[in-house]
Motif scaffolding. Structure first.
Motif, mmCIF file in Angstrom:
data_model
loop_
_atom_site.group_PDB
_atom_site.id
_atom_site.type_symbol
_atom_site.label_atom_id
_atom_site.label_comp_id
_atom_site.label_asym_id
_atom_site.label_seq_id
_atom_site.Cartn_x
_atom_site.Cartn_y
_atom_site.Cartn_z
ATOM 1 N N ARG A 1 -10.021 14.169 1.485
ATOM 2 C CA ARG A 1 -9.217 15.471 1.242
ATOM 3 C C ARG A 1 -9.510 15.964 2.610
ATOM 4 O O ARG A 1 -10.222 15.781 3.723
ATOM 5 N N ASP A 2 -8.544 16.877 3.625
ATOM 6 C CA ASP A 2 -8.519 17.317 4.753
ATOM 7 C C ASP A 2 -8.709 19.187 4.098
ATOM 8 O O ASP A 2 -7.425 19.413 3.916
ATOM 9 N N ASN A 3 -9.444 20.229 4.609
ATOM 10 C CA ASN A 3 -9.743 21.371 3.994
ATOM 11 C C ASN A 3 -8.766 22.099 4.431
ATOM 12 O O ASN A 3 -7.719 23.173 4.226
ATOM 13 N N ALA A 4 -8.601 22.208 5.772
ATOM 14 C CA ALA A 4 -8.367 22.449 6.983
ATOM 15 C C ALA A 4 -6.410 22.373 7.126
ATOM 16 O O ALA A 4 -5.813 23.725 6.936
ATOM 17 N N LYS A 5 -6.160 21.287 6.009
ATOM 18 C CA LYS A 5 -4.928 21.876 5.723
ATOM 19 C C LYS A 5 -4.159 21.319 4.343
ATOM 20 O O LYS A 5 -2.987 21.099 3.595
ATOM 21 N N ASN A 6 -5.331 21.950 3.542
ATOM 22 C CA ASN A 6 -4.968 22.395 2.540
ATOM 23 C C ASN A 6 -4.438 20.552 1.786
ATOM 24 O O ASN A 6 -3.779 21.057 0.256
ATOM 25 N N THR A 7 -4.524 19.489 1.380
ATOM 26 C CA THR A 7 -4.241 18.521 1.113
ATOM 27 C C THR A 7 -5.658 17.327 0.927
ATOM 28 O O THR A 7 -6.107 17.368 1.323
ATOM 29 N N ALA A 8 -5.008 16.643 -0.456
ATOM 30 C CA ALA A 8 -5.587 15.561 -0.472
ATOM 31 C C ALA A 8 -5.196 14.116 -0.795
ATOM 32 O O ALA A 8 -3.211 14.277 -0.515
ATOM 33 N N TYR A 9 -5.701 13.589 -0.109
ATOM 34 C CA TYR A 9 -4.820 12.283 0.108
ATOM 35 C C TYR A 9 -5.469 10.491 -1.286
ATOM 36 O O TYR A 9 -6.610 10.482 -1.091
ATOM 37 N N LEU A 10 -4.624 10.292 -1.057
ATOM 38 C CA LEU A 10 -5.044 8.892 -2.605
ATOM 39 C C LEU A 10 -4.215 7.762 -1.681
ATOM 40 O O LEU A 10 -3.179 7.790 -2.202
ATOM 41 N N SER B 1 1.121 -0.744 -0.384
ATOM 42 C CA SER B 1 0.142 0.330 -0.142
ATOM 43 C C SER B 1 0.811 1.368 -0.279
ATOM 44 O O SER B 1 2.069 1.375 0.070
ATOM 45 N N LEU B 2 0.683 2.304 -0.534
ATOM 46 C CA LEU B 2 0.762 3.717 -0.553
ATOM 47 C C LEU B 2 -0.052 4.427 -0.302
ATOM 48 O O LEU B 2 -1.397 4.142 -0.919
ATOM 49 N N ARG B 3 0.557 5.900 0.697
ATOM 50 C CA ARG B 3 -0.885 7.264 0.258
ATOM 51 C C ARG B 3 -0.134 8.177 0.173
ATOM 52 O O ARG B 3 0.585 8.692 0.448
ATOM 53 N N LEU B 4 -0.567 8.305 -1.289
ATOM 54 C CA LEU B 4 -0.490 9.590 -2.187
ATOM 55 C C LEU B 4 -0.762 10.947 -0.930
ATOM 56 O O LEU B 4 -1.527 10.622 -0.972
ATOM 57 N N SER B 5 -0.312 12.041 -1.387
ATOM 58 C CA SER B 5 -0.483 13.244 -1.023
ATOM 59 C C SER B 5 -0.423 14.578 -1.847
ATOM 60 O O SER B 5 0.822 13.783 -2.781
ATOM 61 N N CYS B 6 -1.356 15.230 -1.700
ATOM 62 C CA CYS B 6 -1.510 16.428 -2.775
ATOM 63 C C CYS B 6 -1.561 17.795 -1.613
ATOM 64 O O CYS B 6 -2.734 17.873 -1.182
ATOM 65 N N ALA B 7 -0.230 18.390 -2.106
ATOM 66 C CA ALA B 7 -0.750 19.257 -0.971
ATOM 67 C C ALA B 7 -0.675 20.773 -1.810
ATOM 68 O O ALA B 7 0.350 20.961 -2.765
ATOM 69 N N ALA B 8 -1.620 21.951 -1.475
ATOM 70 C CA ALA B 8 -1.653 22.482 -1.994
ATOM 71 C C ALA B 8 -2.182 23.871 -1.711
ATOM 72 O O ALA B 8 -1.654 24.461 -0.052
ATOM 73 N N SER B 9 -1.727 24.966 -2.217
ATOM 74 C CA SER B 9 -1.157 26.723 -1.763
ATOM 75 C C SER B 9 -1.384 27.376 -2.885
ATOM 76 O O SER B 9 -0.950 27.600 -3.957
ATOM 77 N N GLY B 10 -1.820 28.937 -2.407
ATOM 78 C CA GLY B 10 -1.483 29.783 -3.435
ATOM 79 C C GLY B 10 -3.726 30.209 -3.579
ATOM 80 O O GLY B 10 -3.368 30.931 -4.786
ATOM 81 N N PHE B 11 -4.215 29.164 -3.873
ATOM 82 C CA PHE B 11 -5.236 28.831 -4.342
ATOM 83 C C PHE B 11 -6.695 28.634 -3.800
ATOM 84 O O PHE B 11 -6.024 27.875 -2.204
ATOM 85 N N PRO B 12 -7.596 29.105 -3.115
ATOM 86 C CA PRO B 12 -8.877 28.440 -1.948
ATOM 87 C C PRO B 12 -8.655 27.455 -2.865
ATOM 88 O O PRO B 12 -9.990 26.477 -3.109
ATOM 89 N N PHE B 13 -8.027 26.391 -1.618
ATOM 90 C CA PHE B 13 -8.323 24.940 -1.736
ATOM 91 C C PHE B 13 -9.606 24.526 -2.124
ATOM 92 O O PHE B 13 -10.555 22.985 -2.509
ATOM 93 N N ASN B 14 -10.328 24.761 -1.019
ATOM 94 C CA ASN B 14 -11.824 24.787 -0.864
ATOM 95 C C ASN B 14 -12.911 24.958 -1.242
ATOM 96 O O ASN B 14 -14.115 24.707 -1.501
#
Length: 126
Positions: free
Chosen positions: A71-80, A16-29
């Motif tokens: 996704r965790d909008n408080a952390k601006n991150t999505a997880y796969l 298994s793997l968990r990929l993360s996608c961290a966002a910045s610079g725009f309103p992620f939610n």
């Protein structure tokens, strides 16, 4: 604007793997997030997407039951989360963000997305 994927690596089949996608610079939610992958010599293919609030997820048929997008909008991150990895899952995995609400077919179309990450490599050994 930035999307940064992480969490890829070399893993044995069945792992298994968990990929993360961290966002910045725009309103992620305010953006839906999609994940795509591209294997060598193949076109980029859609695997999953999640709505802005996280209440809806869609998956390509060939990954249903093994991939889980959140996704965790408080952390601006999505997880796969990818379970029961197979050698055919080997690819560069990309996350992307889109402001417009899309149908499933629209979410699977790369040109509809506003922002893209640089990708993270997933290699599955048999």
């Amino acid at each position: 604007v930035q999307l940064v994927e992480s969490g890829g690596g070399l893993v044995q089949a069945g792992g298994s793997l968990r990929l993360s996608c961290a966002a910045s610079g725009f309103p992620f939610n305010m953006y839906s997030i999609g994940w795509f992958r591209q294997a060598p010599a193949k076109e980029r293919e859609w695997v999953s997407c999640i709505s802005r609030g996280g209440g809806r997820t869609d998956y390509a048929d060939h990954v249903k039951g093994r991939f889980t997008l959140s996704r965790d909008n408080a952390k601006n991150t999505a997880y796969l989360q990818i379970d029961t990895l197979r050698p055919e899952d080997t690819a560069v995995y990309y996350c992307a963000a889109v402001r417009t609400i899309l149908s499933v077919n629209g979410a699977a179309t790369t040109r509809n997305y506003n922002f893209w990450g640089q990708g993270t490599q997933v290699t599955v050994s048999s």
